[in-house]
Design a protein around this motif. Sequence first.
Motif, PDB file in Angstrom:
ATOM      1  N   GLY A 294      46.888  56.555  47.086  1.00 15.40           N
ATOM      2  CA  GLY A 294      49.276  55.292  47.345  1.00 15.40           C
ATOM      3  C   GLY A 294      49.289  54.379  46.896  1.00 15.40           C
ATOM      4  O   GLY A 294      49.033  53.165  47.051  1.00 15.40           O
ATOM      5  N   LEU A 295      48.852  54.333  45.411  1.00 26.99           N
ATOM      6  CA  LEU A 295      49.239  53.473  44.361  1.00 26.99           C
ATOM      7  C   LEU A 295      50.952  53.751  43.304  1.00 26.99           C
ATOM      8  O   LEU A 295      50.603  52.589  42.552  1.00 26.99           O
TER       9      LEU A 295
ATOM     10  N   LEU B 133      51.773  38.545  34.527  1.00 27.36           N
ATOM     11  CA  LEU B 133      52.903  40.028  34.426  1.00 27.36           C
ATOM     12  C   LEU B 133      52.236  40.708  33.194  1.00 27.36           C
ATOM     13  O   LEU B 133      51.844  41.977  33.193  1.00 27.36           O
ATOM     14  N   SER B 134      51.731  39.979  32.692  1.00 28.50           N
ATOM     15  CA  SER B 134      51.354  40.798  31.469  1.00 28.50           C
ATOM     16  C   SER B 134      49.723  42.046  31.859  1.00 28.50           C
ATOM     17  O   SER B 134      49.091  43.161  31.913  1.00 28.50           O
ATOM     18  N   ILE B 135      48.904  40.957  32.917  1.00 29.72           N
ATOM     19  CA  ILE B 135      47.673  41.364  32.740  1.00 29.72           C
ATOM     20  C   ILE B 135      47.626  42.381  33.765  1.00 29.72           C
ATOM     21  O   ILE B 135      46.614  42.725  33.846  1.00 29.72           O
ATOM     22  N   LYS B 136      48.328  41.613  34.726  1.00 25.14           N
ATOM     23  CA  LYS B 136      48.234  43.240  36.097  1.00 25.14           C
ATOM     24  C   LYS B 136      48.885  44.289  35.880  1.00 25.14           C
ATOM     25  O   LYS B 136      48.646  45.177  36.509  1.00 25.14           O
TER      26      LYS B 136
ATOM     27  N   SER C   3      38.485  57.582  45.463  1.00 28.32           N
ATOM     28  CA  SER C   3      38.048  57.781  43.964  1.00 28.32           C
ATOM     29  C   SER C   3      38.648  58.012  42.676  1.00 28.32           C
ATOM     30  O   SER C   3      38.797  58.739  42.813  1.00 28.32           O
ATOM     31  N   MET C   4      38.845  56.782  42.216  1.00 27.89           N
ATOM     32  CA  MET C   4      39.508  57.435  41.287  1.00 27.89           C
ATOM     33  C   MET C   4      39.047  56.383  39.600  1.00 27.89           C
ATOM     34  O   MET C   4      38.369  55.771  39.883  1.00 27.89           O
ATOM     35  N   ILE C   5      39.462  57.898  38.227  1.00 26.91           N
ATOM     36  CA  ILE C   5      38.928  56.445  37.276  1.00 26.91           C
ATOM     37  C   ILE C   5      40.294  56.923  36.004  1.00 26.91           C
ATOM     38  O   ILE C   5      40.411  58.037  36.149  1.00 26.91           O
ATOM     39  N   PHE C   6      39.623  56.108  35.631  1.00 23.52           N
ATOM     40  CA  PHE C   6      40.878  56.183  34.564  1.00 23.52           C
ATOM     41  C   PHE C   6      40.484  56.380  33.228  1.00 23.52           C
ATOM     42  O   PHE C   6      39.485  56.375  32.575  1.00 23.52           O
TER      43      PHE C   6
ATOM     44  N   VAL D  19      42.882  46.307  36.376  1.00 23.85           N
ATOM     45  CA  VAL D  19      44.086  45.732  37.690  1.00 23.85           C
ATOM     46  C   VAL D  19      44.161  47.393  38.922  1.00 23.85           C
ATOM     47  O   VAL D  19      44.346  46.802  39.845  1.00 23.85           O
ATOM     48  N   GLU D  20      44.949  47.759  38.086  1.00 21.65           N
ATOM     49  CA  GLU D  20      44.695  49.184  38.912  1.00 21.65           C
ATOM     50  C   GLU D  20      43.793  49.949  39.262  1.00 21.65           C
ATOM     51  O   GLU D  20      43.544  50.264  40.324  1.00 21.65           O
TER      52      GLU D  20
END
Lengths: 343, 305
Positions: free
Chosen positions: A61-62, B190-193, A99-102, B198-199
């Motif tokens: 949902g992102l 704007l740049s940090i988000k 959960s999620m890892i990137f 953040v994600e």
Amino acid sequence: MANKNKEKLVDVKNLKTYFYTEEGVVKAVDGIDFEIYPGETLGIVGESGCGKSVTSLSIMGLVESPPGKIAEGEILFEGIDLTKLSQAEMRKIRGNEISMIFQEPMTSLNPVYTIGDQISEAIIIHKGLSKKEAMKESVEMLKKVGIPLPEQRINEYPHQLSGGMRQRVMIAMALSCDPKLLIADEPTTALDVTIQAQILELMNSLKASYGMSIMMITHDLGVIAEISDRVAVMYAGKIVEYTDVNTLFADPKHPYTWGLMNSIPKLDRDVNRLQAIPGIVPNPLNFPDGCKFNTRCPLAEGKCFTDEPKIVDAAEGHKVRCWRYKDLEEMKKQNVKIYEEQR
Amino acid sequence: MSDKNLNKKSNLKSEGLKETSDTLLKDSWRKLKRNKLALVGMSIVILFIIVAILAPYLTPYDPVEQLIWTEGAAVKLAPPSADHLFGTDLYGRDILTRVIYGARISLQISIAAMSISVLIGIILGTLAGYYGGIIDDIISWIINVLYAFPFLLFVIAIVAFFPPSLILTFSAISLVYWMSIARVVRGQVLSIKEKEFVEAARALGVKDWKIMFKHILPNIIAPVIVQATLGMGSIIMIEASLTYLGFGTQPPTPSWGYMISAGQGYLAQGQWWWGVFPAIAIILTVLGFNLFGDGLRDALDPKSR
């Protein structure tokens, strides 16, 4: 496919995630179906831009909205349609059940907080523990992901850890609330090969001890081979082949998968040049008519340019989206090289 | 681009030397120490603050008491001497004392105005940068419209409507100054988000406001500190200009702007000390804040080394 009898953990039905941009509608994910059973690892493989990351963001949902939107379809998680939940309800599931890892362990941790602060955040949110208890849990989690001296490490900042360590911390964060599903979006791409192997091994062993399912998103067939039970191959927002991992490697039925397999160097075969799939992924704003792969497919003819193939059962538990998969079968038997060797 | 550099560096470090957690602060201080001009600026700023705080202990005179009534014409516009180092003004007030007390007024107004500006700027800038869309459009529109006005005229327009007071002065200044902070904050947010952490926070189920103020804000604090430090100089200037024009601090409160405006009439007659000393005080203080701010910018920037 003993899994078939079990209840599905995730059941994605005809999912369409579109991005409404000024230039037009980008159909990043265009009608995909797949399911994940408890305790299994589903690999999703494809080139960049094929929609595999958008698929994972849709489940979480992102998807940034606007411009993105789930235009159609259902994502059933334990029978609940995630696309219908409110943001607040989704927040309770994120980090807790899913959960999620990137991909990038270098930027996935906030540089201004300690490792302990960051792992305990999810624990505090979802388990309602006090800061002190959460910190204790964090130490336990760090132990589980194989970080030496966890009592010291929780007070350190991300820049003091190496890339592999950071990815372990990310995994600790993701697993801190016993999720039922872990989505891993290219978790090893940014790591070097030895660390990559360690991380995959860690994920495999944690999967066994936690009994969770993993959705592994990658462009690396090596990673797929190492960790997946079943695989979905994506191309241009659609699943083109969907089967268990052994079948996929032994008997790829889609010309695209076949091309991918042939573009990997093999140690046990003496080849001078690798075969490559010509061309590039078509612009998502301007997909071709008919089969989306027809701009690059050496087998494309007549019908391929006018009608889009449906995904069909080529064999028991082996789905493929191609008009000519039977012809490919014949060519494989006669050992015809359908792709040119790279110069 | 800057991130990659940062990452590479921190990666190298974590493999090599073992580091303590206050690296950034130490690192910044080391860079600041190397920059001589910044050190001069910092010294001036510290001196200014100390003088403002300790004013009553630094001078035997009272800033508003008019000595001509007790000591006669000898102290009327007297040139600098051992008794009155900066001389006296028309009413026999010690100019050094008034410059010292003037520092107090300047510091009070600039800190008050800057605090309000930073508060408004951070809140609106963060909202605009984080949410984007219509919220960003509205806030950016307000900022652009305010920017289109000549700064000083706008403050005067506000101040002229109400009876002058200290609160009015700094409120009016912060009402137009917050936008320069908001701009910096918005750009940084704007740049940090877009950063993955953040994600990742979102993927953990963290609420929006917590992401904004707990995860993003600490990462943008350095440029805000720089902007605020540089802005202190500008605000001192604005306050002096307002007072010079008669809209700001009112006599007999000792204020640098007022002293220049009162003293300028006597410059041509040779009694230069009334106007020149407060002018020097303004120049030095503003210069100090600017040098210090510039040095901070370089020191807090992880790219420069």
